[in-house]
Write an enzyme that holds these catalytic residues in place. Structure first.
Site, mmCIF file in Angstrom:
data_model
loop_
_atom_site.group_PDB
_atom_site.id
_atom_site.type_symbol
_atom_site.label_atom_id
_atom_site.label_comp_id
_atom_site.label_asym_id
_atom_site.label_seq_id
_atom_site.Cartn_x
_atom_site.Cartn_y
_atom_site.Cartn_z
ATOM 1 N N ASP A 197 -2.587 -5.039 -0.141
ATOM 2 C CA ASP A 197 -2.102 -6.295 0.443
ATOM 3 C C ASP A 197 -2.895 -6.713 1.673
ATOM 4 O OD1 ASP A 197 -1.064 -4.237 2.034
ATOM 5 O OD2 ASP A 197 1.021 -4.860 1.815
ATOM 6 N N MET A 221 0.830 -1.204 0.000
ATOM 7 C CA MET A 221 0.000 0.000 0.000
ATOM 8 C C MET A 221 0.871 1.264 0.000
ATOM 9 S SD MET A 221 -3.048 -0.967 2.691
ATOM 10 C CE MET A 221 -4.074 0.441 2.245
ATOM 11 N N HIS A 222 0.283 2.356 -0.447
ATOM 12 C CA HIS A 222 0.806 3.724 -0.286
ATOM 13 C C HIS A 222 1.997 4.080 -1.194
ATOM 14 C CE1 HIS A 222 -1.644 3.310 3.262
ATOM 15 N NE2 HIS A 222 -0.748 2.631 3.931
#
Length: 497
Positions: free
Chosen positions: A241, A81-82
Site C-alpha cells: 500500500d 503490508m505484513h
C-alpha cells in the site's frame, strides 16, 4: 477506450478505481468488511471476506458504470503490508489472517534477534528490524502457539497476493511487499536463504518473488464469472500500500518525500541506494518502480489520535470545523502542552509496543483548544522523527508532499510545515493506493510507457505552504521536549503492563 483497474485490499475495505488510457479516473467504489479482536492486542480478518468484497466491488463498478469489461486491459493491486494469510496444501485458508496491527508477537521478535544474531545482523541481511507487525514473527507465532496449524502450512501470502491468486490461480509476492516480511534480502531482491535457515523455516512456504509490473497471467474463467471481468484482462502483480501510495503521489524519483496524515502516519522517501539503517530505526523496502527503493517511517496513531480525541474525549459532539477553529485560536506550541501520540505503541523510531500516549505539561490555563492543537502538533512531531532519520541517512529532500485526511486541515498543513521547518506541497490527487495500483497495471500491461511520464502528467502540486519563522523557532524548542519525554518515560511504560 482502454481501462486499467486498481484494487486496494485495505484494513477496513477493498477500494476499486477504474482509470482510462489517458489517466482519467472513470469510477471508484468500495466495500467494507469486519475486523476481529479476539484478544487484547490481536487483530484478525477472514480472507474470504476480502474475496467476497473484491468480487462485489468489481462487479458493481463494471455494472453501475456500464463498462465493457473486455476493454479493461489490466488489473493490479495494492494491499495492507505484513498481514499473514496461511494456506494448506490445497491452498485453503488454515486460520484467520493475522494483521499488520496485531501485537501478539513480542516474544517471537526476541526469538528472531536471538536466532539471527541481533538487530545489526538482521538489518544487514534483510534491511529492517524485527517488529510485531511484520510477517516473519507471525509465522513463528503460528509454530509456537498453534503447532497443529503450522503442520498444515504450505504457503504464506499477504492480502493482495491472496486476492490475486483467487483471480489468476497463480501464486506470488511482489518485491515491495516481500521486503516487509523480514524474510527478503532487499538488496538481492529475493528470499534470504540465510534468514530462513536461522529461523528454521522451509523456503518453500514463501511464493515466487515478482516485480510489481510483472504480468502473472489472465483472469481465470471461474473468477471472470464471479466478478464480471473478461478472461482477456491481464493481471499485474502490484505493490504494498505504501509503495502504491508513493507511486500515486509522484514519489518515484530522488528528492521527493511523502508525508501522510492518515489513520497511521507515514513518511516515505524514494532512494536509488539500498543502504539500510544498521540500527533498524527506519525501514528500507523495494519500491514498486523496478530497481528503486524507499525509506519509510511509520507513526501508528496519527489521524487515529485525532479520531480518538474527537470520539472518546469529546464524545463525538464536535465536528471537524469546530475542532480546527478551536485549535487555531491557540498559539503555536499549545502554551506548553505536549502530546505523545503512542496510543497503541510506536513504530518509528522507537519500535516500542509498550509506549503509550501522554499529555505533558497540563496547567489550569489549558482549554479544549489546547488539547486539540497539541494532538496535531504531537503527530507532526512524530512524523518529523522519521523525516530526521531519513535526512540522517543522506537521502536528498527537495520537496515534501503532504497527503491523507489530516492534510485537508489548513491548520494541520501549517503546523506540519512549521514543525518540519520546510515548505510542504499539496496535490490534486487524493485517491491513494488504488490510484497507484491502476498506474502499475497500466505500466505493466503497456498502456502507459513508463512510471515517470504518466505520473508527471497526472500528479500536480496545487498549493504550497511555507513555514512561519517564529513558529519554526518555537517548535524546534518544543521538539527537544517531545523527544526527551520518550526517553524519560520508556521504562515507566513497561510498568503499565
Amino acid at each position: 477506450m482502454q481501462y486499467t483497474l486498481g484494487l486496494d485490499i485495505g484494513t477496513s475495505a477493498v477500494k476499486a478505481l477504474l482509470m482510462d488510457q489517458n489517466g482519467e479516473i472513470v469510477a471508484e467504489n468500495s466495500e467494507g468488511y469486519p475486523l476481529a479482536t479476539p484478544q487484547s492486542g490481536w487483530a484478525e480478518q477472514n480472507p474470504e471476506d476480502w474475496w467476497q468484497a473484491s468480487q462485489k466491488v468489481i462487479k458493481d463498478l463494471i455494472a453501475e458504470n456500464e463498462i465493457d469489461s473486455s476493454k479493461i486491459e489490466a488489473l493490479s493491486f495494492s494491499g495492507q503490508m505484513h498481514s499473514s494469510v496461511f494456506l494448506d496444501e490445497n491452498m485453503e485458508v488454515i486460520r484467520p489472517a493475522i494483521l499488520w496491527s496485531d501485537t501478539r508477537t513480542s516474544s517471537e521478535c526476541e526469538e528472531i534477534y536471538e536466532r539471527v544474531g541481533g538487530i545489526k545482523e538482521l538489518a544487514n541481511l534483510v534491511s529492517n528490524p524485527a517488529l510485531e507487525g511484520f510477517t516473519a514473527p507471525k509465522i513463528l507465532w503460528l509454530r509456537n502457539n498453534e503447532p497443529e496449524n503450522f503442520e498444515k502450512l504450505e504457503k504464506v501470502l499477504l492480502p493482495k497476493d491472496y486476492i490475486r491468486y483467487k483471480l489468476s490461480g497463480e501464486l506470488g509476492m511482489d518485491l515491495s511487499d516481500a521486503a516487509g516480511t523480514l524474510l527478503c534480502d532487499v538488496k538481492a531482491e529475493d528470499w534470504s536463504a540465510e534468514v530462513m535457515e536461522k529461523l528454521d523455516l522451509k523456503p518453500s512456504i514463501m511464493p515466487p518473488v515478482l516485480k510489481s509490473v510483472a504480468i502473472v497471467g489472465p483472469v481465470t474463467a471461474e473468477a471472470a464469472e464471479k466478478t464480471g471481468l473478461a478472461t482477456s484482462t491481464k493481471i499485474v502483480a502490484g505493490g504494498a500500500d505504501n509503495a502504491c501510495g508513493s507511486v500515486g503521489s509522484g514519489i518515484i524519483k530522488s528528492g521527493r518525500v511523502m508525508a501522510s496524515l492518515g489513520s497511521s502516519g507515514v513518511v516515505v522517501a524514494q532512494t536509488d541506494q539500498a543502504e539500510a539503517d544498521p540500527e533498524g530505526r527506519i525501514h528500507l523496502f523495494n519500491h514498486a518502480v523496478p530497481g528503486s527503493y524507499y525509506m519509510m517511517g511509520v507513526v501508528l496513531s496519527a489521524g487515529m489520535s485525532f479520531k480518538w480525541l474527537k470520539e472518546e474525549m469529546f464524545n463525538d459532539e464536535l465536528d471537524f470545523e469546530t475542532l480546527n477553529k478551536e485549535a487555531a485560536a491557540v498559539p503555536a506550541g499549545s502554551e506548553g502542552l505536549t502530546f505523545l501520540p503512542y496510543l497503541y505503541g510506536e513504530r518509528t523510531p522507537h519500535a516500542d509496543a509498550d509506549a503509550r500516549g501522554v499529555f505533558f505539561g497540563i496547567s489550569g490555563k489549558h482549554k479544549r483548544g489546547h488539547f486539540i492543537r497539541s494532538v496535531m502538533e504531537g503527530v507532526s512531531f512524530a512524523l518529523r522523527d522519521s523525516l530526521e532519520l531519513i535526512k540522517a541517512r543522506g537521502v536528498e529532500v527537495n520537496e515534501i508532499r503532504l497527503i491523507g485526511g489530516g492534510a485537508k486541515s489548513e491548520l494541520w498543513q501549517q503546523i506540519t510545515a512549521d514543525i518540519f521547518g520546510e515548505t510542504i506541497s499539496l496535490l490534486n490527487i487524493e485517491q491513494g493506493p488504488a490510484f497507484g495500483a491502476a498506474i502499475i497495471a497500466g505500466v505493466g500491461a503497456g498502456v502507459f510507457s513508463d512510471f515517470e511520464s504518466i505520473v508527471e502528467e497526472l500528479v500536480d502540486v496545487v498549493k504550497t505552504v511555507d513555514p512561519i519563522a517564529e513558529n519554526v523557532e518555537k517548535y524546534n524548542k518544543n521538539y527537544e521536549i517531545y523527544q526527551n519525554l520518550y526517553g524519560d518515560l520508556k521504562e515507566r511504560f513497561k510498568d503499565l503492563k
